[in-house]
Design a protein around this motif. Structure first.
Motif, PDB file in Angstrom:
ATOM      1  N   ALA A   1       0.829  -1.202   0.000  1.00 44.54           N
ATOM      2  CA  ALA A   1       0.000   0.000   0.000  1.00 44.54           C
ATOM      3  C   ALA A   1       0.866   1.256   0.000  1.00 44.54           C
ATOM      4  N   CYS A   2       1.941   1.239   0.790  1.00 38.87           N
ATOM      5  CA  CYS A   2       2.839   2.404   0.825  1.00 38.87           C
ATOM      6  C   CYS A   2       3.506   2.610  -0.529  1.00 38.87           C
ATOM      7  N   GLN A   3       3.896   1.511  -1.151  1.00 41.13           N
ATOM      8  CA  GLN A   3       4.507   1.631  -2.478  1.00 41.13           C
ATOM      9  C   GLN A   3       3.485   2.148  -3.490  1.00 41.13           C
TER      10      GLN A   3
ATOM     11  N   LEU B   1       0.900   4.063  -2.877  1.00 43.63           N
ATOM     12  CA  LEU B   1       0.695   5.488  -2.611  1.00 43.63           C
ATOM     13  C   LEU B   1       1.852   6.307  -3.189  1.00 43.63           C
ATOM     14  N   GLY B   2       3.072   5.827  -2.995  1.00 40.05           N
ATOM     15  CA  GLY B   2       4.222   6.518  -3.579  1.00 40.05           C
ATOM     16  C   GLY B   2       4.143   6.581  -5.092  1.00 40.05           C
ATOM     17  N   ASN B   3       3.689   5.488  -5.708  1.00 35.76           N
ATOM     18  CA  ASN B   3       3.558   5.478  -7.166  1.00 35.76           C
ATOM     19  C   ASN B   3       2.546   6.513  -7.650  1.00 35.76           C
ATOM     20  N   MET B   4       1.433   6.657  -6.916  1.00 32.33           N
ATOM     21  CA  MET B   4       0.442   7.660  -7.307  1.00 32.33           C
ATOM     22  C   MET B   4       0.999   9.073  -7.158  1.00 32.33           C
ATOM     23  N   CYS B   5       1.865   9.269  -6.167  1.00 34.78           N
ATOM     24  CA  CYS B   5       2.526  10.574  -6.030  1.00 34.78           C
ATOM     25  C   CYS B   5       3.440  10.834  -7.227  1.00 34.78           C
ATOM     26  N   VAL B   6       4.163   9.799  -7.660  1.00 35.13           N
ATOM     27  CA  VAL B   6       5.036   9.941  -8.826  1.00 35.13           C
ATOM     28  C   VAL B   6       4.203  10.195 -10.075  1.00 35.13           C
ATOM     29  N   MET B   7       3.045   9.519 -10.219  1.00 32.08           N
ATOM     30  CA  MET B   7       2.155   9.778 -11.346  1.00 32.08           C
ATOM     31  C   MET B   7       1.726  11.238 -11.385  1.00 32.08           C
ATOM     32  N   ASN B   8       1.565  11.829 -10.213  1.00 29.47           N
ATOM     33  CA  ASN B   8       1.132  13.221 -10.107  1.00 29.47           C
ATOM     34  C   ASN B   8       2.323  14.174 -10.131  1.00 29.47           C
ATOM     35  N   MET B   9       3.459  13.723 -10.682  1.00 27.92           N
ATOM     36  CA  MET B   9       4.663  14.536 -10.876  1.00 27.92           C
ATOM     37  C   MET B   9       5.211  15.088  -9.563  1.00 27.92           C
TER      38      MET B   9
ATOM     39  N   ALA C   1      15.335  -1.246  -9.406  1.00 28.49           N
ATOM     40  CA  ALA C   1      14.287  -1.986  -8.723  1.00 28.49           C
ATOM     41  C   ALA C   1      12.955  -1.556  -9.322  1.00 28.49           C
ATOM     42  N   SER C   2      12.182  -2.511  -9.833  1.00 30.25           N
ATOM     43  CA  SER C   2      10.951  -2.165 -10.551  1.00 30.25           C
ATOM     44  C   SER C   2       9.719  -2.585  -9.759  1.00 30.25           C
ATOM     45  N   PHE C   3       8.692  -1.752  -9.843  1.00 29.47           N
ATOM     46  CA  PHE C   3       7.431  -1.971  -9.136  1.00 29.47           C
ATOM     47  C   PHE C   3       6.287  -1.749 -10.112  1.00 29.47           C
ATOM     48  N   ASP C   4       5.166  -2.478  -9.886  1.00 33.20           N
ATOM     49  CA  ASP C   4       3.987  -2.183 -10.682  1.00 33.20           C
ATOM     50  C   ASP C   4       3.173  -1.092  -9.999  1.00 33.20           C
ATOM     51  N   ALA C   5       2.083  -0.666 -10.649  1.00 36.84           N
ATOM     52  CA  ALA C   5       1.303   0.461 -10.125  1.00 36.84           C
ATOM     53  C   ALA C   5       0.676   0.145  -8.778  1.00 36.84           C
TER      54      ALA C   5
ATOM     55  N   LYS D   1       1.269   2.258 -30.552  1.00 37.44           N
ATOM     56  CA  LYS D   1       2.263   1.276 -30.098  1.00 37.44           C
ATOM     57  C   LYS D   1       2.551   1.444 -28.606  1.00 37.44           C
ATOM     58  N   ILE D   2       2.579   2.676 -28.147  1.00 38.22           N
ATOM     59  CA  ILE D   2       2.814   2.932 -26.726  1.00 38.22           C
ATOM     60  C   ILE D   2       1.684   2.341 -25.892  1.00 38.22           C
ATOM     61  N   LEU D   3       0.442   2.509 -26.345  1.00 40.92           N
ATOM     62  CA  LEU D   3      -0.703   1.991 -25.595  1.00 40.92           C
ATOM     63  C   LEU D   3      -0.672   0.467 -25.508  1.00 40.92           C
ATOM     64  N   VAL D   4      -0.141  -0.182 -26.540  1.00 40.29           N
ATOM     65  CA  VAL D   4      -0.068  -1.648 -26.537  1.00 40.29           C
ATOM     66  C   VAL D   4       1.093  -2.130 -25.667  1.00 40.29           C
ATOM     67  N   ASP D   5       2.273  -1.492 -25.840  1.00 40.96           N
ATOM     68  CA  ASP D   5       3.487  -1.972 -25.158  1.00 40.96           C
ATOM     69  C   ASP D   5       3.551  -1.549 -23.700  1.00 40.96           C
ATOM     70  N   PHE D   6       2.896  -0.457 -23.346  1.00 38.70           N
ATOM     71  CA  PHE D   6       3.001   0.062 -21.972  1.00 38.70           C
ATOM     72  C   PHE D   6       1.617   0.297 -21.386  1.00 38.70           C
ATOM     73  N   ALA D   7       0.775  -0.743 -21.452  1.00 38.22           N
ATOM     74  CA  ALA D   7      -0.580  -0.615 -20.914  1.00 38.22           C
ATOM     75  C   ALA D   7      -0.551  -0.420 -19.409  1.00 38.22           C
ATOM     76  N   ASN D   8       0.407  -1.062 -18.747  1.00 39.59           N
ATOM     77  CA  ASN D   8       0.529  -0.949 -17.293  1.00 39.59           C
ATOM     78  C   ASN D   8       1.855  -0.291 -16.950  1.00 39.59           C
ATOM     79  N   PRO D   9       1.830   0.796 -16.196  1.00 39.45           N
ATOM     80  CA  PRO D   9       3.086   1.495 -15.888  1.00 39.45           C
ATOM     81  C   PRO D   9       3.974   0.689 -14.948  1.00 39.45           C
TER      82      PRO D   9
END
Length: 915
Positions: free
Chosen positions: A171-173, A175-183, A261-265, A310-318
């Motif tokens: 959950a903390c990760q 939340l951090g990801n949503m902060c990064v999404m919001n620049m 180190a990679s994380f999903d959304a 192509k971006i929408l297909v290859d990077f559907a999930n950040p």
């Protein structure tokens, strides 16, 4: 859009790979379609938009019996949420599973009734101290759009509560990801994702930190380095990276081992990934070229345009990345160094006004992503996004520590710039993306040294130009400082200042070429393209000023006064009929004009002779361009499969200038030592030819200054037959006659002359008569009086100059002396020819100053600068070589053509005989 499916109310009869499908309509009493799409079934509680059966919340859909037999009517079975079972339907509505633990903890059931808080599929007990209600909005500043994100609506509040109450890592990760999404938005008054993250960060100070890093709390992702002013400079410059790098030798560590180190959304850790293989490079390329980005010292640049579809297909999930640089510690263990991120799209707060060049104003972050096609979805996560955000520019910057000789660098920095794209037509929309690895060092000291050199040499150029102007004034016989004097000074200063810029740029280019390409331990790095602007400006100034000097030289050479003094005297007398009188009288035998024509043609030929071969000079430079690549390799040849680094403009100029100068020096040595000594020396041969032809050359490059070539034959006559000519040459070779020099018992034939004002006035008076009315095309139809007048003027000038050389005119006499050493160095004369003209002994054939031959330095520098300007503009040695050669030929043609006209005009030699 890649397969076919049956419409609602139709079942599938056959399917061959998805693009060949047969469908059949279901009957009225069995209007529903099973989940797999192959059968029809009765749906007692209604249909979905896709024609499948649906069930209420907390009930699961059953279409088959335990043994797999299809039911005629679907069943909706309620999941038992009592204390014994605690079951609820899963997200797909197909199974009863144990309900989420927060429901059980809070309500002892699978229901989350008021006043408890249900959010994001989790149940929370309402009490004081919970994080404030989050704003599920995301701001796309470039487009001026703020969206209510479906992902944020579903997960923001639940992630904040779970992170706060349970210290849930995922959950903390998330939340951090949503902060990064919001620049990484930072605002003291906002409760967006970053506001909630900051609330939890501040409230969990008691939890402790990881690896003694104050910005990295337990259970929380490391998103920021802190917002204290000046912190960025401390992070990036206080400590050196604890390893060294080399270009050559066995002790080399040329690979930058970046791992992420990679994380999903949703906050799940995925894996450790090496950047090699193109993890961050959106542009497709070969594996070899992608991996070249991490070879130390190789400046890497990749640009391409990518389709939005192509971006929408290859990077559907950040995917989110925390970047580290791996290195070996002193104990042999592997260590990781956290790489800070500079987000150029960071949503600013009141402290950080911009992310410009001032490092003290930077707010460094840690986490970033490549493509976000998730947060821009409104209302329904199953629908395409309205807006996507793409990392359109990623730059990894490696900065070298100054004054260190062991290849020490500062911590790397990754700079990310995002582009917001409003989705309209993905098939036609595209985005330009770039990935770069740059190497830089502090160039301030080099810039200061360059400025000092420019100031000192520029001041010396002013003094040198003043001396040149003073010498020019003396040679023109004028002492008045007028507008012409100021204009002449500016022309001299333009040439000298061009030399200053040329010396500085050549020195700079060769310095970087030698010290960058030849170093083992890295001690210098090339300036960035943005740091080369001053250098390019210097080259442009040098070329402009040198072009002005070259044109001034060309005009000066095309305006010289020249006359061929014929020493030949008539041999005996001839009988000549007097026109109109019918009588015959004896007259002096005419002297042949062919020797004068011959000397004039030879002079015409040597006007554009140079000390080098221009064509060889141009061709020899081509082929060394690979030395100008921004990498550590000194190889001239590169394989087609290897990555080709960007060009360095400083290195391109350094390579071309060094080659031009080196090849020119070799050519000058070759022509001076070998060719002119053993094959052909056209300048010395011309002086010899003048003596054999019994013709002297009197030329004035200034009003009262010029040159004299003494060509008076020691044999008295040159208009002889072959036998007598050979006999004369033999006597001269055996020293059976006097020497060729102007003075008795000397060999000096070339002189610099400084004539008196009176001498110049007499010369001008005769020359005015000579040139008053004549032209080569008028010889056939001009009146006899005009022709005879010109002939008399020619004979008068010949007689005047020959008598002047023979000291006949005592009031216009001259003396012969040697120039002082200081006079030779300064290029000026200290004595003024007031009563007598002065002939200065000259052993260096200085009359070539009025020819191309004596101005090789000016021509060479102009060629180098012309070549370099074309090359810097076109990035092509071949094109620069072709245009440089064409330029040389054009100006040579102009110099020959106009010089030939001036020669005919000043010497009365018919231009039709100049070939």
């Amino acid at each position: 859009g890649s397969s076919c499916e049956c419409e609602p109310g139709y079942r599938m009869v056959s399917s061959n790979g998805g693009f060949s499908v047969t469908c059949e309509k279901c009957p009225e009493n069995m209007s529903g379609v099973t989940q797999d799409g192959w059968n029809c079934i009765t749906c007692p509680k209604g249909l979905t938009s896709k024609g499948n059966c649906k069930c209420p919340n907390n009930e699961i859909l059953v279409e088959r019996s335990v043994n797999g037999v299809l039911l005629d009517e679907a069943l909706c079975i309620h999941c038992n949420g009592s204390e014994q079972s605690f079951s609820a339907s899963d997200a797909s509505g197909n199974r009863c599973v144990r309900c989420e633990k927060t429901f059980i903890q809070v309500s002892k059931s699978c229901d989350c009734n008021s006043p408890n808080i249900l959010t994001g599929g989790l149940c929370f007990l309402a009490h004081e101290g919970l994080p404030p209600k989050g704003v599920a909005a995301i701001r796309f500043a470039q487009l001026g759009i703020t969206l209510a994100s479906a992902w944020f609506l579903k997960n923001l509040q639940s992630s904040a509560f779970a992170c706060w109450l349970y210290s849930n890592l995922t959950a903390c990760q998330a939340l951090g990801n949503m902060c990064v999404m919001n620049m990484n938005s930072l605002s003291s008054s906002s409760t967006d994702a970053c506001g909630l993250f900051q609330y939890i960060f501040v409230s969990t100070a008691r939890v402790g930190v990881i690896h003694s890093i104050p910005y990295w709390r337990h259970n929380l992702p490391w998103l920021y380095y802190g917002d204290q002013p000046g912190l960025a400079s401390q992070v990036l410059e206080k400590n050196h990276f604890p390893t060294t790098f080399t270009f050559k030798g066995t002790d080399k560590d040329v690979k930058l081992k970046f791992i992420a180190a990679s994380f999903d959304a949703a906050g799940n850790f995925l894996e450790w990934q090496s950047l090699e293989g193109g993890l961050l490079q959106l542009c497709p390329d070969t594996q070899t070229k992608l991996n070249a980005a991490y070879v130390f010292g190789t400046t890497y640049q990749q640009n391409c345009k990518i389709s939005v579809s192509k971006i929408l297909v290859d990077f559907a999930n950040p995917v989110f990345y925390d970047l580290f640089l791996e290195y070996n510690g002193g104990n042999g263990q592997q260590h990781l160094w956290a790489v800070p991120v500079l987000n150029l799209n960071l949503q600013y707060n009141e402290k950080f006004v911009n992310q410009g060049s001032n490092m003290n104003n930077w707010l460094l972050t840690r986490r970033f992503f490549l493509v976000d096609a998730l947060s821009g979805k409104e209302n329904d996560l199953g629908k395409p996004p309205r807006v996507i955000r793409i990392a359109s520019k990623i730059t990894i910057s490696i900065r070298l520590v100054s004054h260190m000789q062991r290849g020490t660098i500062y911590p790397p920095l990754i700079t990310v710039a995002y582009t917001d794209v409003l989705i309209q037509n993905p098939e036609t929309q595209s985005v330009m993306v770039s990935f770069a690895v740059s190497y830089e060092m502090n160039q301030r000291e080099a810039q200061i040294q360059t400025d000092i050199a420019l100031g000192v040499l520029g001041g010396l150029a002013v003094l040198w130009s003043l001396l040149k102007t003073a010498g020019w004034k003396r040679r023109t016989g004028s002492s008045i400082i007028d507008l012409q004097t100021v204009f002449k000074f500016l022309l001299f200063y333009a040439g000298d200042l061009a030399n200053v810029f040329f010396i500085i740029t050549v020195g700079t280019g060769i310095y970087w070429l030698v010290f960058f390409k030849a170093q083992q331990f890295v001690s210098v790095l090339l300036p960035l393209p943005s740091q080369e602007e001053d250098f390019v400006t210097y080259i442009a100034c040098a070329f402009s000023l040198k072009a002005l000097q070259f044109l001034h030289l060309l005009v000066s050479q095309l305006a010289i006064d020249i006359f061929f003094i014929d020493w030949e005297r008539p041999k005996g007398k001839v009988l000549k009929a007097v026109e109109g009188e019918g009588v015959t009288k004896s007259a002096a035998a005419p002297v042949s004009i062919w020797r004068t024509y011959f000397i004039a043609n030879e002079w015409n030929e040597i006007q554009t002779v140079r000390k080098i071969n221009p064509l060889f000079q141009v061709l020899a430079v081509v082929g060394f361009s690979n030395l100008a690549l921004m990498d550590a390799s000194s190889s001239l040849a590169r394989s087609s499969e290897s990555y080709v680094a960007p060009w360095s403009r400083i290195l391109r100029f350094g390579v071309s200038a060094a080659l031009w100068v080196a090849i020119a020096i070799l050519q000058v040595i070759f022509f001076a030592v070998i060719y002119e000594r053993f094959v052909e020396d056209k300048i010395s041969q011309f002086v010899d030819l003048c003596c054999v032809s019994n013709i002297s050359v009197f030329l004035l490059s200034h009003n009262c200054f010029g040159h004299y070539i003494h060509g008076r034959s020691v044999h008295g006559h040159a208009d002889t037959n072959m036998e007598e000519m050979n006999m004369n040459l033999k006597r001269e070779a055996e020293n059976l006659c006097s020497q060729r020099g102007l003075l008795p018992n000397t060999d000096g034939q070339t002189f610099q002359i400084s004539i008196s004002r009176k001498m110049r006035l007499n010369y001008d008076w005769i020359h005015e008569t000579l040139t008053r009315k004549r032209g080569p095309a008028r010889l056939l139809d001009s009146s006899a009086n005009t022709f005879e007048q010109s002939t008399r003027a020619y004979n008068a000038m010949n007689k005047f100059l020959s008598s002047f050389i023979d000291h006949v005119h005592k009031e216009m006499d001259y003396i012969v002396k040697d120039k002082l050493l200081l006079e030779r160095i300064l290029g000026m004369e200290f004595m003024e020819p007031i009563d007598k003209s002065i002939f200065y002994n000259d052993e260096g054939h200085s009359f070539t100053d009025v020819l191309y031959y004596g101005n090789e330095t000016t021509l060479l520098i102009f060629d180098i600068l012309f070549f370099s300007v074309v090359d810097l503009a076109s990035q092509s040695f071949v094109l620069a070589a072709i245009l440089t050669y064409l330029q040389q030929e054009i100006f040579r043609f102009i110099r020959n053509t106009l010089g030939q006209k001036n020669l005919a005009s000043k010497t009365l030699v018919d231009q039709r005989f100049l070939i």
